[in-house]
Design a protein around this motif. Structure first.
Motif, short mmCIF file in Angstrom:
data_model
loop_
_atom_site.label_atom_id
_atom_site.label_comp_id
_atom_site.label_asym_id
_atom_site.label_seq_id
_atom_site.Cartn_x
_atom_site.Cartn_y
_atom_site.Cartn_z
N ASP A 178 0.82 -1.22 0.00
CA ASP A 178 0.00 0.00 0.00
C ASP A 178 0.85 1.27 0.00
N LYS A 182 2.03 -0.52 -4.82
CA LYS A 182 0.81 -0.27 -5.59
C LYS A 182 1.04 0.73 -6.72
N ASP A 186 -0.34 -1.69 -8.92
CA ASP A 186 -1.75 -1.33 -8.75
C ASP A 186 -2.40 -2.18 -7.66
N THR A 187 -3.67 -2.51 -7.82
CA THR A 187 -4.45 -3.19 -6.77
C THR A 187 -3.91 -4.59 -6.48
#
Lengths: 248, 480
Positions: A178, A182, A186-187
């Motif tokens: 996080d 990311k 990304d996610t």
């Protein structure tokens, strides 16, 4: 008699005056030796750490997680014992099954050390994550130190008496996902993470001043993007455990 | 008893009061010899591998036959890790082997009779012998090496092989580039199958092509550029490799920018801090762009006839050359696919609608078939050469001027503007053009001064240096 009083008074006056020349000794401040969990402000694992056997070799049956600690007081010229124990109400891990308590010490001359927590692999971890809340306890050398100071900057780090270790054997979000990963990947999803591990050949992506070069993250991002394009050309979209298409 | 106490008190008071005694300093002083040290200057610049000479004048108030001793001690400024005694003579004459940088030189004169020393401090700037000048790539008997013409017109040749144990540059070396990054200077030599970096001080080889990459592609390097201070790009075989200079290092190249389709980018950087990088694809004959941290190419904004002079996403021509002009403005020279028409497209890389101008320059003499190009950095003039002739194209007027004709048979090998990164007040900045020619069996380096009109001052060169081998590339190297 009058003279005796005069001379005696004079003598005491001189002695009193010269008494001012006496050197004042420094006053000692005494505090019991204490120890606390060190919370590096910039660290992604300052409050807790996730340990996943899923990114390790299949043959690995145990490993060691290190909890950083620092002392309050001065260093000593002998090794000192650190005691810790689980907080039962906040711990689901079972001693002897999921973890072992190893002896911990602050070496002679040191101001900091690491508490070694031996984590044990077992089949239950394939589906369930266990939690181990480590707490510093009174030892013959140290009392528990500062509790619950979050810290405000790299030069004003935080402190605690407790530290949470999460142990599992499935792909979980890396501690720095996080805060850093990311921006490249990304996610998070387990399917994506497994894909990243497969195409990059590595499962850990340390960041920060002691981590990988920034350019290397860009490189891995491009590697993943290209590999996913190849995968999709051959197999169609890669769908993650949430039913979403994996993208980079 | 009282008498004893009285004496004791008296003695105690006397001791206590003794601390109040004021030292009047009534001593006998003897004059000693005083030495004054003077010299012409205390700030000295010396080249590495050269002799540092400093003469001093000494005046003494009471000279003695026993004489003086001298010591010259050199050490780096800042936190000195080393110190070297250069000499123990009155005047200094010492060979300098120290690395380029700033040094302190302390001169001590000691009176043998009294043992008293007097000191004078000098500030020494050691500069590389190869610190500043026009670099040339010259080929002799099939082997290419680096030469340098200093600002003092001293010519060094075979610098690379002298430093690198006799090894010559990679076969076919044909382009030299410099990236000035912060206080560092990176010098790159290109050849068809390699790109090496050499140390800017002594030209020692530092890296070869594959050492710039995490995973190196087949080497066909075409250009290496620093864009805006935070991005570098490397063109290799039409692929664009970007690297962000965000810490921590190392700044290795990864994989090329991802394109929607296979591409082959022309190796001419077009860039602005605001909008990032632009690229021209030889295959689709159109521009693409990429932001500072992008790993893939994207299309330019859709064509708007009211705002755009041309469609960035549909050029349909062959790019011959592109270069930065002024501010964020870049000039691109195109030839149509029938090879009979020429166009100048003007891009402002700092705005959304970058296509700001388009000129038909087909009828400009010598431009069709030109072999080298160079943009003015002050006016909208494109300099170009065709064989032994050098022209100036006034883009806005679409007219050209023949500036100079070299002897028959001469061939222009390279054209570069002078820019002294070490001194932005240098009056020659962007006002001097270096032109390399190959004339018969020798290469020549010419300096032309550019007048305010953009023409060559006096219509001829200012200086010429001959006797080189076959020249392929030149570039001015500033001090770093």
């Amino acid at each position: 008699m009058k003279k005796a009083i005069q001379y005696t008074t004079l003598l005491f006056t001189c002695a009193f005056a010269l008494g001012a020349c006496e050197k004042s000794e420094l006053v000692d401040y005494n505090q019991p030796d204490m120890i606390y969990v060190f919370k590096d402000f910039d660290s992604d694992v300052k409050d807790s750490a996730s340990y996943s056997f899923a990114i390790k070799d299949e043959s690995l049956q145990y490993d060691t997680v290190f909890v950083p600690v620092r002392i309050m007081g001065t260093a000593k010229d002998f090794d000192r014992e650190v005691k810790w124990a689980p907080v039962d109400s906040l711990t689901t891990a079972v001693a002897g099954t999921d973890y072992e308590i190893l002896p911990a010490k602050v070496p002679a001359g040191a101001f900091s050390a690491n508490i070694p927590v031996k984590v044990l692999r077992n089949t239950a971890m394939k589906t369930n994550e266990v939690r181990l809340m480590v707490e510093i306890r009174q030892s013959k050398d140290f009392a528990p130190g500062i509790s619950d100071a979050n810290g405000s900057s790299w030069y004003m780090p935080g402190a605690s008496r407790r530290y949470l270790v999460k142990i599992n054997d499935f792909l979980t979000k890396p501690n720095n996902w996080d805060s850093f990963l990311k921006f490249f990947f990304d996610t998070f999803s387990q399917v994506k993470y497994a894909f990243i591990i497969k195409v990059t050949g590595r499962s850990e992506f340390p960041s920060g001043s002691t981590g990988l070069p920034y350019a290397q993250f860009v490189y891995y991002e491009t590697v993943c993007r290209n590999a996913l394009a190849e995968y999709e050309a051959a197999n169609g979209p890669l769908i993650d455990e949430f039913g979403n298409r994996v993208t980079f | 008893m009282f008498t004893s106490i009285k004496y004791l008190c008296g003695i105690t008071l006397a001791i206590a009061m003794a601390g109040c005694y004021k030292d009047e300093g009534n001593y006998d002083y003897n004059e000693i010899n005083k030495i004054a040290i003077t010299s012409d200057s205390t700030d000295v610049v010396v080249s590495q591998q050269d002799t540092l000479r400093i003469n001093v004048n000494l005046s003494q108030t009471m000279p003695d036959a026993s004489g003086l001793t001298y010591q010259w001690v050199l050490y780096p400024t800042g936190t000195a890790q080393t110190r070297r005694t250069l000499s123990e003579t009155k005047n200094l004459s010492a060979f300098i082997t120290e690395a380029p940088g700033s040094y302190v030189l302390d001169y001590f004169v000691t009176d043998k009779k009294t043992g008293v020393s007097f000191q004078k401090r000098f500030w020494i700037n050691v500069v590389s012998a190869f610190g500043e000048g026009w670099m040339v790539l010259e080929e002799v008997n099939g082997a290419t090496d680096i030469g340098l013409v200093t600002k003092g017109n001293k010519i060094y040749r075979n610098i690379y092989s002298a430093t690198n144990k006799g090894a010559k540059l990679p076969a076919g070396a044909n382009m030299i580039q410099i990236i000035n990054y912060r206080s560092d200077q990176e010098i790159y030599i290109f050849s068809p199958n390699d790109m090496i970096q050499v140390n800017y001080i002594d030209f020692l080889k530092i890296k070869r092509f594959d050492e710039f990459f995490f995973t190196a592609p087949e080497p066909k390097p075409q250009g290496h550029y620093l864009l805006g201070g935070a991005d570098k790009i490397l063109y290799n075989n039409g692929q664009v490799f970007p690297v962000s200079l965000m810490t921590p290092p190392p700044f290795f190249y990864g994989l090329p920018l991802i394109g929607e389709n296979p591409y082959y980018m022309e190796p001419y950087p077009i860039y602005s801090v605001l909008k990032g990088k632009f690229f021209y694809d030889r295959i689709s004959q159109r521009f693409y762009r990429a932001g500072p941290y992008d790993i893939e190419l994207s299309s330019c904004p859709a064509y708007n006839p009211a705002l755009d002079a041309f469609d960035m996403n549909n050029i349909g021509k062959k790019m011959l050359y592109a270069e930065h002009n002024v501010t964020d403005q870049h000039i691109a020279l195109f030839k149509n696919n029938n090879h009979d028409s020429l166009f100048i497209y003007v891009l402002d890389a700092g705005i959304d609608n970058a296509a700001i101008g388009k000129y038909d320059v087909t009828k400009v003499p010598g431009l069709l078939g030109a072999d080298h190009y160079m943009m003015s950095k002050t006016l909208t003039y494109l300099y170009y050469s065709n064989g032994n002739k050098v022209y100036k194209l006034d883009i806005l007027a679409q007219t050209s001027t023949l500036l100079y004709t070299f002897p028959a048979g001469a061939q222009v090998a390279d054209m570069k503007l002078y820019l002294n990164y070490d001194d932005f007040e240098d009056p020659d900045n962007y006002r001097v053009m270096g032109i390399a020619t190959n004339e018969g069996d020798q290469g020549k380096l010419y300096y032309f001064h550019i007048a305010g009109t953009g023409n060559f001052t006096g219509n001829t060169y200012r200086e010429v240096f001959s006797g080189f081998g076959k020249l392929s590339s030149i570039l001015f190297k500033s001090r770093s």
